[in-house]
Structures are given as C-alpha cells and as structure tokens.
Design a protein around this motif. Structure first.
Motif, PDB file in Angstrom:
ATOM      1  N   ILE A 136       0.939  -1.156   0.034  1.00  0.00           N
ATOM      2  CA  ILE A 136       0.073  -0.021   0.152  1.00  0.00           C
ATOM      3  C   ILE A 136       0.963   1.268   0.026  1.00  0.00           C
ATOM      4  CG2 ILE A 136      -1.569   1.340   1.468  1.00  0.00           C
ATOM      5  CD1 ILE A 136      -3.074  -1.212   2.399  1.00  0.00           C
ATOM      6  N   ALA A 137       1.848   1.228   0.746  1.00  0.00           N
ATOM      7  CA  ALA A 137       2.659   2.656   0.990  1.00  0.00           C
ATOM      8  C   ALA A 137       3.482   2.739  -0.317  1.00  0.00           C
ATOM      9  CB  ALA A 137       3.834   2.084   2.041  1.00  0.00           C
ATOM     10  N   MET A 138       4.084   1.602  -1.104  1.00  0.00           N
ATOM     11  CA  MET A 138       4.576   1.706  -2.219  1.00  0.00           C
ATOM     12  C   MET A 138       3.770   2.214  -3.213  1.00  0.00           C
ATOM     13  SD  MET A 138       7.539  -1.394  -2.481  1.00  0.00           S
ATOM     14  CE  MET A 138       6.145  -2.475  -2.636  1.00  0.00           C
ATOM     15  N   SER A 139       2.513   2.029  -3.217  1.00  0.00           N
ATOM     16  CA  SER A 139       1.099   2.732  -4.072  1.00  0.00           C
ATOM     17  C   SER A 139       1.084   4.020  -4.166  1.00  0.00           C
ATOM     18  CB  SER A 139       0.185   1.745  -4.189  1.00  0.00           C
ATOM     19  OG  SER A 139       0.175   0.544  -4.518  1.00  0.00           O
ATOM     20  N   THR A 140       1.550   4.521  -3.042  1.00  0.00           N
ATOM     21  CA  THR A 140       1.579   6.018  -2.885  1.00  0.00           C
ATOM     22  C   THR A 140       2.481   6.827  -3.402  1.00  0.00           C
ATOM     23  OG1 THR A 140       2.580   6.457  -0.714  1.00  0.00           O
ATOM     24  CG2 THR A 140       0.268   5.574  -0.467  1.00  0.00           C
ATOM     25  N   ASP A 141       2.388   8.067  -3.479  1.00  0.00           N
ATOM     26  CA  ASP A 141       3.433   9.056  -4.241  1.00  0.00           C
ATOM     27  C   ASP A 141       4.315   9.527  -3.405  1.00  0.00           C
ATOM     28  OD1 ASP A 141       1.444   9.207  -6.556  1.00  0.00           O
ATOM     29  OD2 ASP A 141       0.343  10.355  -5.213  1.00  0.00           O
ATOM     30  N   ILE A 142       4.160   9.824  -1.990  1.00  0.00           N
ATOM     31  CA  ILE A 142       5.324  10.233  -1.141  1.00  0.00           C
ATOM     32  C   ILE A 142       5.159   9.285   0.099  1.00  0.00           C
ATOM     33  CG2 ILE A 142       6.166  12.169   0.171  1.00  0.00           C
ATOM     34  CD1 ILE A 142       5.096  13.747  -1.986  1.00  0.00           C
ATOM     35  N   ARG A 143       6.269   9.004   0.578  1.00  0.00           N
ATOM     36  CA  ARG A 143       6.191   8.042   1.864  1.00  0.00           C
ATOM     37  C   ARG A 143       6.975   8.737   2.887  1.00  0.00           C
ATOM     38  NH1 ARG A 143       5.836   5.535  -2.547  1.00  0.00           N
ATOM     39  NH2 ARG A 143       7.790   6.093  -3.034  1.00  0.00           N
ATOM     40  N   ILE A 144       6.271   9.262   4.124  1.00  0.00           N
ATOM     41  CA  ILE A 144       7.177   9.878   5.363  1.00  0.00           C
ATOM     42  C   ILE A 144       6.949   8.944   6.512  1.00  0.00           C
ATOM     43  CG2 ILE A 144       7.392  11.939   6.738  1.00  0.00           C
ATOM     44  CD1 ILE A 144       7.564  12.655   4.002  1.00  0.00           C
ATOM     45  N   ALA A 145       8.133   8.583   7.085  1.00  0.00           N
ATOM     46  CA  ALA A 145       8.099   7.511   8.102  1.00  0.00           C
ATOM     47  C   ALA A 145       8.658   8.248   9.622  1.00  0.00           C
ATOM     48  CB  ALA A 145       8.761   6.301   7.722  1.00  0.00           C
ATOM     49  N   SER A 146       7.985   7.648  10.489  1.00  0.00           N
ATOM     50  CA  SER A 146       8.654   8.213  11.934  1.00  0.00           C
ATOM     51  C   SER A 146       9.817   7.051  12.299  1.00  0.00           C
ATOM     52  CB  SER A 146       7.781   7.828  12.990  1.00  0.00           C
ATOM     53  OG  SER A 146       7.197   6.477  13.151  1.00  0.00           O
ATOM     54  N   GLU A 147      10.685   7.582  13.070  1.00  0.00           N
ATOM     55  CA  GLU A 147      11.893   6.798  13.118  1.00  0.00           C
ATOM     56  C   GLU A 147      11.941   5.402  13.785  1.00  0.00           C
ATOM     57  OE1 GLU A 147      15.194  10.560  14.184  1.00  0.00           O
ATOM     58  OE2 GLU A 147      13.957   9.637  15.938  1.00  0.00           O
ATOM     59  N   ASP A 148      10.552   5.135  14.507  1.00  0.00           N
ATOM     60  CA  ASP A 148      10.392   3.790  15.084  1.00  0.00           C
ATOM     61  C   ASP A 148       9.741   2.978  14.237  1.00  0.00           C
ATOM     62  OD1 ASP A 148       7.890   5.269  15.197  1.00  0.00           O
ATOM     63  OD2 ASP A 148       7.318   4.418  16.965  1.00  0.00           O
ATOM     64  N   SER A 149       9.417   3.458  12.857  1.00  0.00           N
ATOM     65  CA  SER A 149       8.763   2.400  12.055  1.00  0.00           C
ATOM     66  C   SER A 149       9.862   1.269  11.437  1.00  0.00           C
ATOM     67  CB  SER A 149       8.620   3.264  10.590  1.00  0.00           C
ATOM     68  OG  SER A 149       7.681   4.310  10.884  1.00  0.00           O
ATOM     69  N   GLN A 150       9.014   0.276  10.987  1.00  0.00           N
ATOM     70  CA  GLN A 150       9.754  -1.005  10.748  1.00  0.00           C
ATOM     71  C   GLN A 150       9.062  -1.520   9.590  1.00  0.00           C
ATOM     72  OE1 GLN A 150      10.819  -4.122  13.696  1.00  0.00           O
ATOM     73  NE2 GLN A 150      10.368  -2.770  15.294  1.00  0.00           N
ATOM     74  N   PHE A 151      10.004  -1.917   8.452  1.00  0.00           N
ATOM     75  CA  PHE A 151       9.563  -2.555   7.258  1.00  0.00           C
ATOM     76  C   PHE A 151       9.966  -3.994   6.885  1.00  0.00           C
ATOM     77  CE2 PHE A 151      10.122   1.966   7.469  1.00  0.00           C
ATOM     78  CZ  PHE A 151       9.009   2.715   6.670  1.00  0.00           C
ATOM     79  N   GLY A 152       9.226  -4.393   5.978  1.00  0.00           N
ATOM     80  CA  GLY A 152       9.565  -5.821   5.689  1.00  0.00           C
ATOM     81  C   GLY A 152       8.509  -6.621   4.789  1.00  0.00           C
ATOM     82  N   ILE A 153       8.925  -7.506   4.007  1.00  0.00           N
ATOM     83  CA  ILE A 153       8.095  -8.350   3.169  1.00  0.00           C
ATOM     84  C   ILE A 153       8.321  -9.700   3.720  1.00  0.00           C
ATOM     85  CG2 ILE A 153       7.230  -9.025   0.734  1.00  0.00           C
ATOM     86  CD1 ILE A 153       8.190  -6.298  -0.166  1.00  0.00           C
ATOM     87  N   PRO A 154       7.611 -10.351   4.763  1.00  0.00           N
ATOM     88  CA  PRO A 154       7.822 -11.651   5.383  1.00  0.00           C
ATOM     89  C   PRO A 154       7.333 -12.802   4.482  1.00  0.00           C
ATOM     90  CG  PRO A 154       5.978 -10.494   6.374  1.00  0.00           C
ATOM     91  CD  PRO A 154       6.651  -9.676   5.350  1.00  0.00           C
ATOM     92  N   ALA A 155       6.995 -12.746   2.884  1.00  0.00           N
ATOM     93  CA  ALA A 155       6.408 -13.665   2.238  1.00  0.00           C
ATOM     94  C   ALA A 155       6.985 -14.951   2.311  1.00  0.00           C
ATOM     95  CB  ALA A 155       6.171 -13.307   0.780  1.00  0.00           C
ATOM     96  N   ALA A 156       8.433 -14.873   2.258  1.00  0.00           N
ATOM     97  CA  ALA A 156       9.518 -16.071   2.079  1.00  0.00           C
ATOM     98  C   ALA A 156       9.222 -16.831   3.390  1.00  0.00           C
ATOM     99  CB  ALA A 156      10.907 -15.901   1.869  1.00  0.00           C
TER     100      ALA A 156
END
Length: 264
Positions: A119-139
């Motif tokens: 969803i975030a990648m489908s937006t135009d601009i992404r602003i994140a806080s320092e405590d954010s965590q990202f990942g794609i755990p599909a594997a």
C-alpha cells in the motif's frame, strides 16, 4: 465517515482527505472488507473537488499496516485457487489506489509490512517516523509477492535491495528504508504528524491539474514504452496550459501573492 464496519475511517479538512486503517488490535492488518472500504473512501475523495490530496495512515502508534490479516488466510488464501479469488476480492482497492489521480501521502508509524508496504509503495510520497519497521515476510510464509508489487519495489530500490528484502523476509529500520529509497523522509516520532500536515497543505495549495498531470507523467515514465498513452499525456499537458489556473498562476506571480487555484 466510516467504511468496512468502521475499520476504515475517512475525513477531510483544508483540502486534505485522510484515510485511517482502523484495526489497531491487529496492528491494522488488512481484511478483505478493509480493501473494499479503502476503495470506497478513495472514491468519495476522488469525487470531491475540495479534496486536493489524500493521506493514508494507521490507527494508533503500533502500525501503519502490518500486512494482510493472516487469520483470514485459512479461509481465503489456503491454496492457489483461493489466492486467485482473494485477489479478485481485493483488486478494487488495489486498482483504485494504483490509478488514483490525486496525490497520496503515506504517513507511516510502526510496522509497515507485506501488503502494508505494498500500500505504501502505491502512494506517491512516504514519510516515516524513526520507530517504523519495514519488511516483506512472504518467504517466511511460503508464498510469493505479486508481480505489480515486486515491480513497484524494484522501481523504488533497485533489484539488489529488492532481492535482499524479498529473500531474507527480515524487518529493517526506518533509516535503512530511507537509505534504500523506499521512503522519502524519516522524522522523529513527535514531528511526523506536523511534517505530513505541512506537506499535504503545500500540495493542496498547488494547481490540481498540474498535480494530476505530473503524477500521470511519472507513472508513464515507469511503464513499458508500448503501454504509454502519449496522446493522453499530451492532452493533459495542453489542458494545463489552457486552464484558468495557469492564468491565475501567472497573475499571482506578477502580483506577488499566493494563487487561488480552482482546478479549472
């Protein structure tokens, strides 16, 4: 406004629409009906000329969207046939966001994982806080990420970083996401709301036709050449130059004042 039985909330103020993923007890994991609700909320804002841009955010302070609601996997995504049906059920929301003409900002705090990162990648601009965590755990679940989202990931971070993200399935911190180009900016937690609000207000004050055309052009640049509708792009550009907003922009510049754009 409420959609998806209150799991999607929508409001607008000062030319800015806001869509909130409201399932904090599950870290805003996306259920099937939340995808439909998001599409309905976005459509409402698309039809409202007073809304110039849209912010997406998660309820609470734990997550933007932590991914798909895994509790629904056994029912909705148990095998390949079920996955195809799941994609049909959620396609309206994905398509609406992917083709949205107004600017969309992702305001990210906490977990932004899997489908939430999609969803975030489908937006135009992404602003994140320092405590954010990202990942794609599909594997780690034994599944594969869809082509459109992998393409969006590669477009943003390149194939080397995409391989690392997809092959490890690990979480990574906000500063690493910023370094890879996955997010535009990382800010302290207490500055996230104000930073996004200021950005949205700036965009909302700009000419709507220019915003829509520039967004359309950036998307076309990333398409295969055969898929680009150059006639539509030329028409959109011509509409900007023929618009009343262009005349207003010129007058405002000469008169040293802020322009009052109407989208016409």
């Amino acid at each position: 406004m409420e959609f998806a039985d209150g799991k999607i909330l929508a409001s607008s103020e000062g030319g800015v629409g806001r869509v909130v993923f409201n399932q904090p007890e599950k870290r805003n994991a996306m259920s099937v009906n939340m995808w439909t609700g998001m599409a309905e909320a976005l459509e409402r804002f698309a039809e409202d000329d007073a809304v110039r841009c849209v912010i997406l955010q998660g309820a609470g302070d734990k997550a933007f969207v932590s991914g798909a609601d895994i509790s629904q996997f056994e029912k909705n995504r148990a095998n390949a046939d079920a996955q195809r049906e799941y994609e049909k059920l959620t396609s309206a929301g994905r398509a609406k966001l992917a083709a949205y003409r107004k600017p969309v900002i992702a305001q990210i705090r906490g977990f932004c994982m899997g489908g939430g990162l999609g969803i975030a990648m489908s937006t135009d601009i992404r602003i994140a806080s320092e405590d954010s965590q990202f990942g794609i755990p599909a594997a780690k679940l034994g599944i594969a990420y869809g082509f459109d989202m992998v393409r969006a990931l590669v477009d943003l971070v390149g194939p080397a970083h995409a391989h690392m993200i997809l092959m490890t399935g690990e979480r990574f911190e906000a500063r690493e996401a910023e370094r890879m180009g996955l997010v535009n900016k990382v800010v302290p937690v207490d500055q996230l709301e104000a930073t996004v609000a200021k950005l949205a207000a700036t965009m909302a004050a700009n000419a709507p036709l220019s915003l829509g055309t520039n967004k359309q052009t950036v998307k076309a640049v990333l398409m295969d050449r055969a898929d680009r509708d150059m006639a539509a792009l030329q028409a959109a550009m011509a509409a900007c130059f023929d618009s009343e907003d262009y005349r207003e922009g010129r007058r405002a510049f000469m008169e040293k004042r802020k322009p009052a754009f109407t989208g016409r």
